[in-house]
Design a protein around this motif. Structure first.
Motif, PDB file in Angstrom:
ATOM      1  N   LYS A  40     -36.843  25.361  -6.010  1.00  0.00           N
ATOM      2  CA  LYS A  40     -38.020  24.575  -5.610  1.00  0.00           C
ATOM      3  C   LYS A  40     -39.120  25.532  -5.171  1.00  0.00           C
ATOM      4  CE  LYS A  40     -36.020  20.149  -4.839  1.00  0.00           C
ATOM      5  NZ  LYS A  40     -34.604  20.301  -4.437  1.00  0.00           N
ATOM      6  N   ASN A  41     -40.320  25.281  -5.639  1.00  0.00           N
ATOM      7  CA  ASN A  41     -41.459  26.153  -5.325  1.00  0.00           C
ATOM      8  C   ASN A  41     -41.141  27.616  -5.595  1.00  0.00           C
ATOM      9  OD1 ASN A  41     -42.840  23.893  -4.437  1.00  0.00           O
ATOM     10  ND2 ASN A  41     -42.004  24.119  -2.373  1.00  0.00           N
ATOM     11  N   PHE A  42     -40.530  27.864  -6.722  1.00  0.00           N
ATOM     12  CA  PHE A  42     -40.233  29.225  -7.165  1.00  0.00           C
ATOM     13  C   PHE A  42     -39.270  29.972  -6.258  1.00  0.00           C
ATOM     14  CE2 PHE A  42     -44.454  28.139  -8.744  1.00  0.00           C
ATOM     15  CZ  PHE A  42     -44.199  28.217 -10.110  1.00  0.00           C
ATOM     16  N   THR A  43     -38.549  29.272  -5.402  1.00  0.00           N
ATOM     17  CA  THR A  43     -37.504  29.969  -4.658  1.00  0.00           C
ATOM     18  C   THR A  43     -36.177  29.236  -4.874  1.00  0.00           C
ATOM     19  OG1 THR A  43     -38.186  28.703  -2.749  1.00  0.00           O
ATOM     20  CG2 THR A  43     -38.869  31.005  -2.809  1.00  0.00           C
ATOM     21  N   MET A  44     -35.118  30.058  -4.953  1.00  0.00           N
ATOM     22  CA  MET A  44     -33.799  29.478  -5.145  1.00  0.00           C
ATOM     23  C   MET A  44     -33.215  29.121  -3.795  1.00  0.00           C
ATOM     24  SD  MET A  44     -31.999  31.842  -7.960  1.00  0.00           S
ATOM     25  CE  MET A  44     -32.377  33.360  -7.129  1.00  0.00           C
ATOM     26  N   ARG A  45     -32.484  28.028  -3.754  1.00  0.00           N
ATOM     27  CA  ARG A  45     -31.767  27.735  -2.519  1.00  0.00           C
ATOM     28  C   ARG A  45     -30.360  27.252  -2.853  1.00  0.00           C
ATOM     29  NH1 ARG A  45     -35.102  22.693  -0.271  1.00  0.00           N
ATOM     30  NH2 ARG A  45     -36.831  24.116  -0.549  1.00  0.00           N
ATOM     31  N   PRO A  46     -29.407  27.667  -2.007  1.00  0.00           N
ATOM     32  CA  PRO A  46     -28.027  27.256  -2.233  1.00  0.00           C
ATOM     33  C   PRO A  46     -27.925  25.736  -2.207  1.00  0.00           C
ATOM     34  CG  PRO A  46     -28.137  28.984  -0.590  1.00  0.00           C
ATOM     35  CD  PRO A  46     -29.544  28.551  -0.845  1.00  0.00           C
ATOM     36  N   ASP A  47     -27.145  25.202  -3.110  1.00  0.00           N
ATOM     37  CA  ASP A  47     -27.063  23.758  -3.262  1.00  0.00           C
ATOM     38  C   ASP A  47     -25.808  23.453  -4.048  1.00  0.00           C
ATOM     39  OD1 ASP A  47     -27.728  21.115  -3.239  1.00  0.00           O
ATOM     40  OD2 ASP A  47     -29.826  21.452  -3.788  1.00  0.00           O
TER      41      ASP A  47
ATOM     42  N   MET B 125     -24.651  40.645 -12.282  1.00  0.00           N
ATOM     43  CA  MET B 125     -24.902  41.757 -11.365  1.00  0.00           C
ATOM     44  C   MET B 125     -26.231  41.583 -10.645  1.00  0.00           C
ATOM     45  SD  MET B 125     -22.765  44.113 -11.019  1.00  0.00           S
ATOM     46  CE  MET B 125     -21.169  44.455 -11.647  1.00  0.00           C
ATOM     47  N   LEU B 126     -27.261  41.236 -11.414  1.00  0.00           N
ATOM     48  CA  LEU B 126     -28.591  41.067 -10.826  1.00  0.00           C
ATOM     49  C   LEU B 126     -28.554  39.981  -9.749  1.00  0.00           C
ATOM     50  CD1 LEU B 126     -31.681  41.473 -10.773  1.00  0.00           C
ATOM     51  CD2 LEU B 126     -31.848  39.796 -12.605  1.00  0.00           C
ATOM     52  N   ALA B 127     -27.949  38.846 -10.094  1.00  0.00           N
ATOM     53  CA  ALA B 127     -27.925  37.732  -9.151  1.00  0.00           C
ATOM     54  C   ALA B 127     -27.136  38.108  -7.897  1.00  0.00           C
ATOM     55  CB  ALA B 127     -27.307  36.506  -9.823  1.00  0.00           C
ATOM     56  N   PHE B 128     -25.957  38.733  -8.116  1.00  0.00           N
ATOM     57  CA  PHE B 128     -25.077  39.067  -6.997  1.00  0.00           C
ATOM     58  C   PHE B 128     -25.670  40.176  -6.133  1.00  0.00           C
ATOM     59  CE2 PHE B 128     -21.466  41.558  -5.318  1.00  0.00           C
ATOM     60  CZ  PHE B 128     -20.878  40.577  -4.530  1.00  0.00           C
ATOM     61  N   LEU B 129     -26.145  41.246  -6.783  1.00  0.00           N
ATOM     62  CA  LEU B 129     -26.644  42.391  -6.019  1.00  0.00           C
ATOM     63  C   LEU B 129     -27.933  42.058  -5.275  1.00  0.00           C
ATOM     64  CD1 LEU B 129     -25.897  45.341  -8.462  1.00  0.00           C
ATOM     65  CD2 LEU B 129     -24.644  44.683  -6.411  1.00  0.00           C
ATOM     66  N   SER B 130     -28.764  41.198  -5.847  1.00  0.00           N
ATOM     67  CA  SER B 130     -29.986  40.879  -5.107  1.00  0.00           C
ATOM     68  C   SER B 130     -29.644  39.987  -3.913  1.00  0.00           C
ATOM     69  CB  SER B 130     -31.038  40.224  -5.996  1.00  0.00           C
ATOM     70  OG  SER B 130     -30.497  39.224  -6.782  1.00  0.00           O
ATOM     71  N   ARG B 131     -28.523  39.270  -4.007  1.00  0.00           N
ATOM     72  CA  ARG B 131     -28.074  38.446  -2.899  1.00  0.00           C
ATOM     73  C   ARG B 131     -27.664  39.324  -1.716  1.00  0.00           C
ATOM     74  NH1 ARG B 131     -29.504  33.818  -1.275  1.00  0.00           N
ATOM     75  NH2 ARG B 131     -27.988  32.959   0.180  1.00  0.00           N
ATOM     76  N   ILE B 132     -27.024  40.466  -2.010  1.00  0.00           N
ATOM     77  CA  ILE B 132     -26.613  41.346  -0.916  1.00  0.00           C
ATOM     78  C   ILE B 132     -27.580  42.522  -0.755  1.00  0.00           C
ATOM     79  CG2 ILE B 132     -24.167  40.727  -0.994  1.00  0.00           C
ATOM     80  CD1 ILE B 132     -23.668  43.199  -2.677  1.00  0.00           C
ATOM     81  N   ASP B 133     -28.805  42.322  -1.253  1.00  0.00           N
ATOM     82  CA  ASP B 133     -29.882  43.313  -1.083  1.00  0.00           C
ATOM     83  C   ASP B 133     -29.569  44.680  -1.655  1.00  0.00           C
ATOM     84  OD1 ASP B 133     -32.135  42.172  -0.155  1.00  0.00           O
ATOM     85  OD2 ASP B 133     -31.462  42.099   1.932  1.00  0.00           O
TER      86      ASP B 133
END
Lengths: 285, 273
Positions: A40-47, B125-133
């Motif tokens: 939403k609004n270009f940001t991802m949120r856990p859901d 990798m991109l999704a996971f690694l950006s999650r943990i900075d």
């Protein structure tokens, strides 16, 4: 000798386990979670919302890309198997031991050259004023426009997969019991018939695995379809890169990636079943 | 081998040999062309060739971004090689020595990653690694590359261990050596050629990997990612110059590995001759 878990043993076995759990299993598992997130609004949120699955599976472009990708990868596997077989057959049965070793060594080299550079090189061959058209021109033919066609994509796929397919076929052919072939010849079995009724069934597992690897490689490749095929028709891999690179629609890209993994698992399962089905004759059914 | 006695038709033999040559020609045509055109003056390469020129090498050499990419590639490749080889050695030794519940799963984790399409690995990798900075840095590429390189190291070292006499290790223990001492004085020396072979091969794999690196590297682009950039934008024969240069590095590593793996493998290799 069975021992209790020791510090010594763990020192060697744990690091890889930890690394692959952290950076292989977790990312793939995270992909599953991500596919249920919302943007939403270009940001991802856990859901926990199936919206991405519904959206992607409801898009005609997704199914068109899916069909294209499966068709391209399946044709590439068939083509690579057919093209590679005479070559691996000849290397196995028509070359001396030392020539065979050289042939294998040479076939390994492409794995250590940049695939991107080879694809660019094919652009030089296939472009409108490229090498192939110049040569055809000498015979008064052409020019044909070959770049940005599915045929060019296929050339790229062969560049990517042919060395691996040849090597895998080779390794299965080398281990065929040669007395079987001699027996077939002694019983006046013709040359081609020997190939189809003795050699191919004996090497069946390796031949199917080679085709399977070709499918896996080409199914996920985005370089050939983009830089040789011109990006049209769209494949799943192109869809992933576009969806990922053009904004925050990672959850949708995750849906595509998971669909691809599911498809690959199904194909691998069927291929392995088919490969070993012939081995236990009669055991099937 | 007595295969000569089996098939006698010369025409078939020669056409099969010709087919081998054709197949290799197809596989090596792009590699050879890239080398030839890297030394050719034309902006849009084709035949007939223009004149000999080093301008593309000069263009590449004077591009600071290329140097930066090369630096990243080399640093990342060396670190990836060392970590992958260490992890791969541990896994290979585990497979060689131990039987335990869940070993199949362990081996699957150790060997499967290269069969996952790189584009999916890249995204995950991109999704996971950006999650943990951890994304967009050199370390992101290192982490991802080790995942796909360690299996190669494991396979190479496992092959060498399978050539070792299984009685060798228990013999050392019986003579009073501790497990650690046996590892240091028996196992490591025996597998040394494979260890260095694995080191060079994994470095070479990392040098050429572009898809995962493209996803996770951010601004720390490696050289192959740079080449991808060239392909997307101003396509130019500079790609050939970089390609030839990287090819020379990779082949040096592969040949070093080959020499190590086949040159001093001891009695097992010699027995086959």
């Amino acid at each position: 000798m069975r021992r209790a878990i020791s510090l010594y043993g763990l020192t060697f076995s744990l690091p890889l386990l930890v690394w692959q759990l952290l950076f292989f299993v977790f990312p793939l598992a995270f992909l599953v979670a991500l596919s249920f997130w919302t943007v939403k609004n270009f940001t991802m949120r856990p859901d926990f919302d199936p919206v991405n699955w519904v959206t992607m599976f409801g898009k005609p472009v997704f199914w068109q890309a899916y069909g294209t990708t499966v068709a391209l990868a399946a044709s590439a596997s068939a083509l690579a198997s057919v093209l590679a077989f005479p070559c691996s057959y000849a290397i196995t049965f028509k070359l001396s031991d030392s020539a065979r070793r050289w042939a294998i060594f040479l076939m390994v080299i492409p794995f250590f050259t940049s695939y991107l550079v080879r694809v660019y090189s094919w652009q030089i061959f296939l472009s409108d004023a490229g090498i192939v058209n110049v040569i055809l021109g000498w015979f008064g033919l052409g020019p044909y426009s070959m770049l940005n066609t599915p045929g060019a994509t296929m050339v790229g796929y062969m560049t990517l997969s042919l060395p691996l397919v040849i090597l895998l076929q080779l390794f299965s052919l080398v281990f065929i019991d040669r007395t079987l072939i001699e027996a077939a010849h002694n019983m006046r079995c013709g040359r081609l018939r020997t190939v189809f009724e003795v050699v191919i069934p004996s090497a069946r597992v390796g031949l199917v695995i080679a085709a399977l690897f070709c499918f896996i490689l080409t199914f996920g490749d985005f370089v050939s379809p983009v830089y040789l095929g011109g990006g049209d028709p769209t494949t799943l891999s192109i869809l992933i890169t576009d969806t990922t690179k053009s904004g925050q629609q990672w959850p949708r890209a995750a849906v595509i990636a998971l669909t691809m993994i599911g498809t690959l698992l199904a194909v691998a399962f069927l291929a392995v079943r088919f490969a070993y089905a012939g081995q236990a004759k009669g055991a099937r059914k | 081998m007595s295969s000569e006695a089996i098939n006698r038709n010369r025409a078939v033999d020669w056409s099969l040999r010709a087919y081998i040559v054709l197949s290799y020609a197809f596989v090596f045509a792009p590699i050879a062309a890239s080398f030839v055109f890297s030394l050719n003056s034309d902006r849009f390469p084709s035949i007939p060739l223009g004149h000999f020129s080093l301008e593309w090498y000069q263009a590449v050499a004077s591009d600071p971004l290329v140097w930066q990419g090369l630096g990243n590639t080399l640093v990342i490749g060396v670190i990836v090689g060392v970590i992958s080889t260490l992890l791969g050695f541990g896994a290979a030794y585990t497979d060689y020595r131990y039987n335990f519940f869940g070993k199949q799963v362990y081996l699957a984790l150790a060997l499967l990653p290269p069969t996952i399409p790189v584009i999916i690995m890249g995204l995950a990798m991109l999704a996971f690694l950006s999650r943990i900075d951890l994304s967009g840095r050199a370390i992101s590429v290192i982490i991802a590359h080790v995942v796909i390189c360690a299996p190669f190291a494991m396979a190479i070292i496992r092959l060498r261990l399978s050539q070792m006499d299984p009685a060798l290790e228990p013999a050392a223990w019986n003579l009073g050596a501790s497990e650690w001492a046996t590892m240091r004085h028996v196992i490591v020396p025996f597998t040394k050629p494979a260890i260095f072979g694995a080191l060079f091969i994994t470095m070479a794999v990392s040098f050429d990997e572009f898809a995962i690196a493209w996803f996770v590297s951010g601004l720390n682009e490696t050289l192959p990612v740079k080449v991808l950039g060239f392909l997307q934008g101003q396509v130019s024969p500079r790609i050939n110059a970089i390609g030839t240069f990287v090819f020379v590095i990779s082949m040096t590593l592969v040949i070093l590995a080959q020499v190590l793996l086949s040159g001093r493998t001891g009695p097992t290799a010699a027995d086959k001759e």
